[in-house]
Design a protein around this motif. Structure first.
Motif, PDB file in Angstrom:
ATOM      1  N   ASP A  54      -4.761 -37.829  20.398  1.00  0.00           N
ATOM      2  CA  ASP A  54      -5.751 -36.804  20.740  1.00  0.00           C
ATOM      3  C   ASP A  54      -5.333 -36.016  21.982  1.00  0.00           C
ATOM      4  O   ASP A  54      -6.161 -35.416  22.647  1.00  0.00           O
ATOM      5  CB  ASP A  54      -7.135 -37.448  20.934  1.00  0.00           C
ATOM      6  CG  ASP A  54      -7.098 -38.554  21.988  1.00  0.00           C
ATOM      7  OD1 ASP A  54      -6.015 -38.794  22.568  1.00  0.00           O
ATOM      8  OD2 ASP A  54      -8.153 -39.159  22.239  1.00  0.00           O
ATOM      9  N   LEU A  55      -4.026 -36.028  22.268  1.00  0.00           N
ATOM     10  CA  LEU A  55      -3.567 -35.273  23.433  1.00  0.00           C
ATOM     11  C   LEU A  55      -3.652 -33.784  23.125  1.00  0.00           C
ATOM     12  O   LEU A  55      -3.239 -33.348  22.043  1.00  0.00           O
ATOM     13  CB  LEU A  55      -2.124 -35.670  23.779  1.00  0.00           C
ATOM     14  CG  LEU A  55      -1.986 -37.108  24.283  1.00  0.00           C
ATOM     15  CD1 LEU A  55      -0.545 -37.570  24.207  1.00  0.00           C
ATOM     16  CD2 LEU A  55      -2.516 -37.220  25.703  1.00  0.00           C
ATOM     17  N   PRO A  56      -4.187 -32.980  24.063  1.00  0.00           N
ATOM     18  CA  PRO A  56      -4.464 -31.575  23.757  1.00  0.00           C
ATOM     19  C   PRO A  56      -3.223 -30.754  23.407  1.00  0.00           C
ATOM     20  O   PRO A  56      -3.293 -29.845  22.595  1.00  0.00           O
ATOM     21  CB  PRO A  56      -5.120 -31.054  25.050  1.00  0.00           C
ATOM     22  CG  PRO A  56      -4.850 -32.084  26.097  1.00  0.00           C
ATOM     23  CD  PRO A  56      -4.631 -33.381  25.407  1.00  0.00           C
ATOM     24  N   ASP A  57      -2.063 -31.105  23.992  1.00  0.00           N
ATOM     25  CA  ASP A  57      -0.869 -30.261  23.773  1.00  0.00           C
ATOM     26  C   ASP A  57      -0.004 -30.720  22.608  1.00  0.00           C
ATOM     27  O   ASP A  57       1.086 -30.199  22.397  1.00  0.00           O
ATOM     28  CB  ASP A  57       0.014 -30.248  25.035  1.00  0.00           C
ATOM     29  CG  ASP A  57      -0.760 -29.756  26.228  1.00  0.00           C
ATOM     30  OD1 ASP A  57      -1.664 -28.932  26.014  1.00  0.00           O
ATOM     31  OD2 ASP A  57      -0.488 -30.202  27.344  1.00  0.00           O
ATOM     32  N   ASN A  58      -0.448 -31.727  21.863  1.00  0.00           N
ATOM     33  CA  ASN A  58       0.396 -32.271  20.800  1.00  0.00           C
ATOM     34  C   ASN A  58       0.083 -31.555  19.487  1.00  0.00           C
ATOM     35  O   ASN A  58      -0.552 -32.124  18.602  1.00  0.00           O
ATOM     36  CB  ASN A  58       0.137 -33.783  20.675  1.00  0.00           C
ATOM     37  CG  ASN A  58       1.208 -34.468  19.853  1.00  0.00           C
ATOM     38  OD1 ASN A  58       2.315 -33.964  19.722  1.00  0.00           O
ATOM     39  ND2 ASN A  58       0.877 -35.618  19.304  1.00  0.00           N
ATOM     40  N   GLY A  59       0.545 -30.311  19.367  1.00  0.00           N
ATOM     41  CA  GLY A  59       0.186 -29.488  18.209  1.00  0.00           C
ATOM     42  C   GLY A  59       0.799 -29.989  16.912  1.00  0.00           C
ATOM     43  O   GLY A  59       1.961 -29.746  16.639  1.00  0.00           O
ATOM     44  N   ILE A  60       0.025 -30.715  16.134  1.00  0.00           N
ATOM     45  CA  ILE A  60       0.515 -31.232  14.850  1.00  0.00           C
ATOM     46  C   ILE A  60      -0.208 -30.494  13.730  1.00  0.00           C
ATOM     47  O   ILE A  60      -1.429 -30.386  13.748  1.00  0.00           O
ATOM     48  CB  ILE A  60       0.172 -32.736  14.692  1.00  0.00           C
ATOM     49  CG1 ILE A  60       0.728 -33.570  15.845  1.00  0.00           C
ATOM     50  CG2 ILE A  60       0.637 -33.262  13.347  1.00  0.00           C
ATOM     51  CD1 ILE A  60       2.176 -33.840  15.771  1.00  0.00           C
ATOM     52  N   ASP A  61       0.548 -30.047  12.771  1.00  0.00           N
ATOM     53  CA  ASP A  61      -0.032 -29.529  11.543  1.00  0.00           C
ATOM     54  C   ASP A  61       0.417 -30.500  10.454  1.00  0.00           C
ATOM     55  O   ASP A  61       1.595 -30.545  10.098  1.00  0.00           O
ATOM     56  CB  ASP A  61       0.496 -28.115  11.290  1.00  0.00           C
ATOM     57  CG  ASP A  61      -0.036 -27.530   9.981  1.00  0.00           C
ATOM     58  OD1 ASP A  61      -0.290 -28.310   9.037  1.00  0.00           O
ATOM     59  OD2 ASP A  61      -0.178 -26.305   9.909  1.00  0.00           O
ATOM     60  N   ARG A  62      -0.510 -31.300   9.955  1.00  0.00           N
ATOM     61  CA  ARG A  62      -0.121 -32.404   9.054  1.00  0.00           C
ATOM     62  C   ARG A  62       0.409 -31.922   7.707  1.00  0.00           C
ATOM     63  O   ARG A  62       1.010 -32.694   6.976  1.00  0.00           O
ATOM     64  CB  ARG A  62      -1.278 -33.388   8.886  1.00  0.00           C
ATOM     65  CG  ARG A  62      -1.513 -34.182  10.158  1.00  0.00           C
ATOM     66  CD  ARG A  62      -2.461 -35.340   9.947  1.00  0.00           C
ATOM     67  NE  ARG A  62      -2.590 -36.086  11.195  1.00  0.00           N
ATOM     68  CZ  ARG A  62      -2.853 -37.370  11.263  1.00  0.00           C
ATOM     69  NH1 ARG A  62      -3.037 -38.053  10.155  1.00  0.00           N
ATOM     70  NH2 ARG A  62      -2.944 -37.980  12.435  1.00  0.00           N
ATOM     71  N   GLU A  63       0.160 -30.685   7.382  1.00  0.00           N
ATOM     72  CA  GLU A  63       0.777 -30.114   6.176  1.00  0.00           C
ATOM     73  C   GLU A  63       2.203 -29.694   6.509  1.00  0.00           C
ATOM     74  O   GLU A  63       3.159 -30.124   5.891  1.00  0.00           O
ATOM     75  CB  GLU A  63      -0.015 -28.875   5.717  1.00  0.00           C
ATOM     76  CG  GLU A  63      -1.419 -29.174   5.237  1.00  0.00           C
ATOM     77  CD  GLU A  63      -1.422 -29.859   3.875  1.00  0.00           C
ATOM     78  OE1 GLU A  63      -0.657 -29.433   3.001  1.00  0.00           O
ATOM     79  OE2 GLU A  63      -2.193 -30.825   3.695  1.00  0.00           O
ATOM     80  N   ARG A  64       2.318 -28.879   7.529  1.00  0.00           N
ATOM     81  CA  ARG A  64       3.606 -28.275   7.882  1.00  0.00           C
ATOM     82  C   ARG A  64       4.623 -29.323   8.357  1.00  0.00           C
ATOM     83  O   ARG A  64       5.801 -29.265   8.043  1.00  0.00           O
ATOM     84  CB  ARG A  64       3.369 -27.249   9.002  1.00  0.00           C
ATOM     85  CG  ARG A  64       4.588 -26.478   9.447  1.00  0.00           C
ATOM     86  CD  ARG A  64       4.327 -25.818  10.794  1.00  0.00           C
ATOM     87  NE  ARG A  64       4.062 -26.818  11.834  1.00  0.00           N
ATOM     88  CZ  ARG A  64       3.418 -26.566  12.969  1.00  0.00           C
ATOM     89  NH1 ARG A  64       2.955 -25.374  13.220  1.00  0.00           N
ATOM     90  NH2 ARG A  64       3.240 -27.525  13.852  1.00  0.00           N
ATOM     91  N   ASP A  65       4.155 -30.304   9.124  1.00  0.00           N
ATOM     92  CA  ASP A  65       5.071 -31.215   9.811  1.00  0.00           C
ATOM     93  C   ASP A  65       5.319 -32.518   9.063  1.00  0.00           C
ATOM     94  O   ASP A  65       5.969 -33.416   9.593  1.00  0.00           O
ATOM     95  CB  ASP A  65       4.511 -31.570  11.202  1.00  0.00           C
ATOM     96  CG  ASP A  65       4.350 -30.335  12.086  1.00  0.00           C
ATOM     97  OD1 ASP A  65       5.174 -29.418  11.946  1.00  0.00           O
ATOM     98  OD2 ASP A  65       3.411 -30.309  12.893  1.00  0.00           O
ATOM     99  N   CYS A  66       4.792 -32.662   7.872  1.00  0.00           N
ATOM    100  CA  CYS A  66       4.886 -33.954   7.185  1.00  0.00           C
ATOM    101  C   CYS A  66       6.239 -34.116   6.484  1.00  0.00           C
ATOM    102  O   CYS A  66       6.544 -33.389   5.527  1.00  0.00           O
ATOM    103  CB  CYS A  66       3.761 -34.101   6.165  1.00  0.00           C
ATOM    104  SG  CYS A  66       3.886 -35.660   5.270  1.00  0.00           S
ATOM    105  N   PRO A  67       7.049 -35.076   6.905  1.00  0.00           N
ATOM    106  CA  PRO A  67       8.358 -35.245   6.287  1.00  0.00           C
ATOM    107  C   PRO A  67       8.285 -35.649   4.815  1.00  0.00           C
ATOM    108  O   PRO A  67       9.176 -35.309   4.027  1.00  0.00           O
ATOM    109  CB  PRO A  67       9.014 -36.362   7.114  1.00  0.00           C
ATOM    110  CG  PRO A  67       7.935 -37.005   7.902  1.00  0.00           C
ATOM    111  CD  PRO A  67       6.813 -36.024   8.021  1.00  0.00           C
TER     112      PRO A  67
END
Ligand SMILES: Cc1ncc(C[n+]2csc(CCOP(=O)(O)OP(=O)(O)O)c2C)c(N)n1
Length: 317
Positions: free
Chosen positions: A254-267
């Motif tokens: 839940d860190l504010p700067d950890n921009g994850i897009d679970r669609e885009r970034d999912c290996p």
């Protein structure tokens, strides 16, 4: 999502990578679900989102190669060949665990599959892989040492000492930096003044993979290991990835700067899209694989639950 990725990967390799990443993902998700019920006798550092690094490197390693891990162990250990039931039993603190219940999540040992030990000391794995490579060179045995660590470990003196020694002696060692950009709650900009690849490049050839794309890791790890095995000395593989979870435990980061897009970034999604588009696999195979792995996890949990806890006589030597 990078669907335009080109690769000459074969179906067998592609499906292996997918199967391992799914095994790591689904096992991690199950651990996260069960952890709050207090059945596990250990802290856990999950690697959801980071599966590509483990699978992409380990596809090129055999059981004889010696892999040394830090505290975030589950992904690379499973991809290296640690049987799932032995991992699960270790987390449950049972004698059938890979470290006989004396290690827990951060201290997995499976000599048969080239996992001689892992270290919870940040940077602790780096000299161990280097030392194993020295042993390989001195005894003429055909294995490589692999030192696996996070970005924060590159701040430790042992990182420089090990790279220096490995380069001087041209040791058969691969340094893998699984760079998720965080040291617990500290971003890399707050814990490191250096650029990791530039520092490593002073000692040896380096490559930098997209650690959310298993084909990128697979290609670059393969090239690095081929050159190590050809006697060309150590190599450094920098894998930039994303940590979806909190540093430790079952919750999402839940860190504010950890921009994850679970669609885009999912290996996993990326590889499935690639395999489908390249005509190497079909969607029904993906769902069948997912179901098969769920059953494997159920069986591993049953094995752990029905295994004995250690008794005090095991402490006597
Ligand atoms: C020498 C040492 N200092 C501090 C710690 C506490 N600690 C455990 S994990 C961690 C963060 C490590 O970050 P990184 O190496 O980048 O790996 P990641 O957790 O991101 O996978 C810290 C500071 C430790 N275990 N060892």
């Amino acid at each position: 999502m990078n669907m335009e990725r080109t690769s000459t990967i074969k179906r067998d390799d592609g499906l292996w990578l997918l199967e391992r990443m799914r095994l790591v993902r689904q096992t991690s998700q199950r651990i996260a679900k069960l952890y709050p019920t207090n059945v596990m006798e250990t802290p856990v550092h999950l690697c959801i989102g980071q599966e590509a690094v483990a699978a992409g490197v380990c596809r090129h390693l055999g059981a004889v190669d010696k892999l040394f891990l830090g505290h975030r162990t589950h992904g690379p250990a499973l991809c290296k060949g640690l049987p799932l039931e032995k991992l699960m039993a270790e987390l449950y603190g049972r004698t059938t665990g890979c470290s006989h219940a004396f290690g827990g999540s951060m201290h997995l040992i499976d000599v048969e599959h080239g996992l001689p030990g892992s270290s919870a000391i940040v940077g602790g794995s780096i000299a161990l892989g280097t030392g194993a490579a020295l042993a390989a060179q001195m005894t003429g045995q055909p294995f490589v040492g692999v030192s696996w660590f996070g970005d924060a470990a590159t701040n430790a003196g042992v990182f420089y000492e090990s790279m220096n020694f490995a380069a001087l002696r041209r040791l058969p060692v691969l340094f893998v930096c699984e760079d998720n950009g965080w040291s617990n709650v500290m971003p890399k900009s707050a814990h490191s003044a250096h650029d990791i690849t530039s520092v490593a490049a002073q000692f040896m050839p380096t490559s930098c993979a997209d650690g959310t794309d298993v084909l990128s890791v697979y290609d670059l790890a393969g090239a690095a290991l081929r050159s190590i095995r050809a006697g060309e000395g150590p190599r450094f593989l920098h894998c930039k990835t994303k940590r979806w979870m909190k540093h430790q435990g079952p919750d999402a980061c839940d860190l504010p700067d950890n921009g994850i897009d679970r669609e885009r970034d999912c290996p996993i999604r990326k590889l499935e899209a690639f395999l489908a588009k390249a005509g190497l696999a079909q969607a029904n195979e993906f769902s069948a694989l997912e179901a098969r792995i769920e059953k494997q996890i159920d069986a591993a949990i049953r094995f752990a639950e029905t295994s004995p806890f250690p008794s005090t006589d095991l402490l006597e030597v």
